[in-house]
Design an enzyme around this catalytic site. Structure first.
Site, PDB file in Angstrom:
ATOM      1  N   PRO A   1       0.825  -1.209   0.000  1.00 42.96           N
ATOM      2  CA  PRO A   1       0.000   0.000   0.000  1.00 42.96           C
ATOM      3  C   PRO A   1       0.865   1.266   0.000  1.00 42.96           C
ATOM      4  O   PRO A   1       1.848   1.345   0.733  1.00 42.96           O
ATOM      5  CB  PRO A   1      -0.816  -0.105   1.289  1.00 42.96           C
ATOM      6  N   GLU A   2       0.503   2.208  -0.839  1.00 47.53           N
ATOM      7  CA  GLU A   2       1.164   3.510  -0.831  1.00 47.53           C
ATOM      8  C   GLU A   2       0.247   4.516  -0.132  1.00 47.53           C
ATOM      9  O   GLU A   2      -0.853   4.174   0.307  1.00 47.53           O
ATOM     10  CB  GLU A   2       1.503   3.926  -2.264  1.00 47.53           C
TER      11      GLU A   2
END
Ligand SMILES: [Zn+2]
Length: 283
Positions: A2-3
């Site tokens: 996840p960013e």
């Protein structure tokens, strides 16, 4: 992995279930994730109200009525599921417990928030809220890319002082917090700057313009995440992952999307990470 936009989407998805709500009881099903959990974590996360649910970089921060803040990081494979929520817009029944459900928050409302992480690169910690800025994971972080401190003059000054490739500079969390590989590639494409270009050799006006491109790619992804939340009824209650359309990321050899550009996307490895860019329109 996840960013920042995914983490922000998770935060927004959790808000109705957690913010202002009481955690009645927390199940802690193992002693650690990436690191050991703090002592007595289950006890310290029971009968507490979540006063605010914030984000700093890729960390979720839940300020608790006990005076502590719960820090959560999704790591590589962490997922958060909401079920049984009488307050949220869409209802999902409690699923059968799964093997990698490491931490489960039982909200006083009847909702359940489950942290599932097969690879266990995620993390949780409890920190006195008034000492949060000194925590080892947060103390060194640069400004938020969507915050006011990250402006054209700041970025231009910082890049002028560095001899490393601009890609590496933007991934340095001390320069700006929470920017990851995907969105750096996309922002550099929009700015027309090659990821391999030395930071101090970028003309000032181009370095200044890069700020708005970084903000735009992140904001658009957060907007896309918001749309995915509105489609929540079709999913199983899992937050934070959604479809993206990238211009360069993971598009090696594809034609460049810039109108009239004859270039094709190239992949180079920098510091062990793939960079994608158009060698024709990024200089
Ligand atoms: Zn191009």
């Amino acid at each position: 992995m996840p960013e920042l936009p995914e983490v922000e989407t998770v935060r927004r998805g959790l808000l109705p279930t957690m913010e202002g709500q009481v955690i009645a009881k927390t199940d802690v099903n193992r002693p650690d994730l990436r690191w050991a959990f703090p002592p007595r974590m289950a006890e310290r996360l029971s009968n507490v109200r979540v006063n605010a649910l914030r984000r700093r970089s890729k960390y979720l921060l839940a300020d608790l009525s006990s005076g502590e803040t719960l820090l959560m990081h999704l790591g590589m494979s962490g997922r958060i599921l909401i079920s049984g929520d009488p307050l949220g817009q869409f209802h999902h029944d409690h699923p059968a417990p799964e093997k990698h459900d490491h931490v489960v928050f039982h909200m006083a409302s009847g909702a359940r928030v489950t942290f599932n992480d097969p690879r266990r690169f995620g993390a949780m910690d409890l920190i006195p809220t008034d000492c949060l800025d000194q925590h080892k994971l947060l103390a060194e972080l640069g400004p938020e890319p969507l915050g006011n401190a990250f402006d054209a003059a700041y970025l231009a000054d910082r890049l002028k002082a560095r001899k490393t490739p601009v890609k590496s500079a933007l991934l340095d969390q001390k320069l700006v917090a929470g920017l990851g590989n995907i969105y750096v590639c996309e922002a550099l494409y929009r700015a027309g700057i090659a990821p391999t270009r030395r930071s101090d050799r970028i003309a000032r006006y181009r370095a200044e313009a890069l700020v708005s491109h970084i903000r735009d790619v992140l904001s658009e992804a957060i907007e896309a995440g918001g749309s995915s939340l509105r489609d929540y009824r079709t999913t199983d209650g899992e937050l934070g992952y959604f479809q993206h359309n990238f211009a360069v990321y993971d598009r090696e050899d594809a034609p460049c999307q810039t109108p009239d550009c004859p270039g094709h996307i190239r992949r180079v490895v920098q510091s062990g990470r793939s960079s994608f860019y158009c060698p024709t329109c990024q200089r």
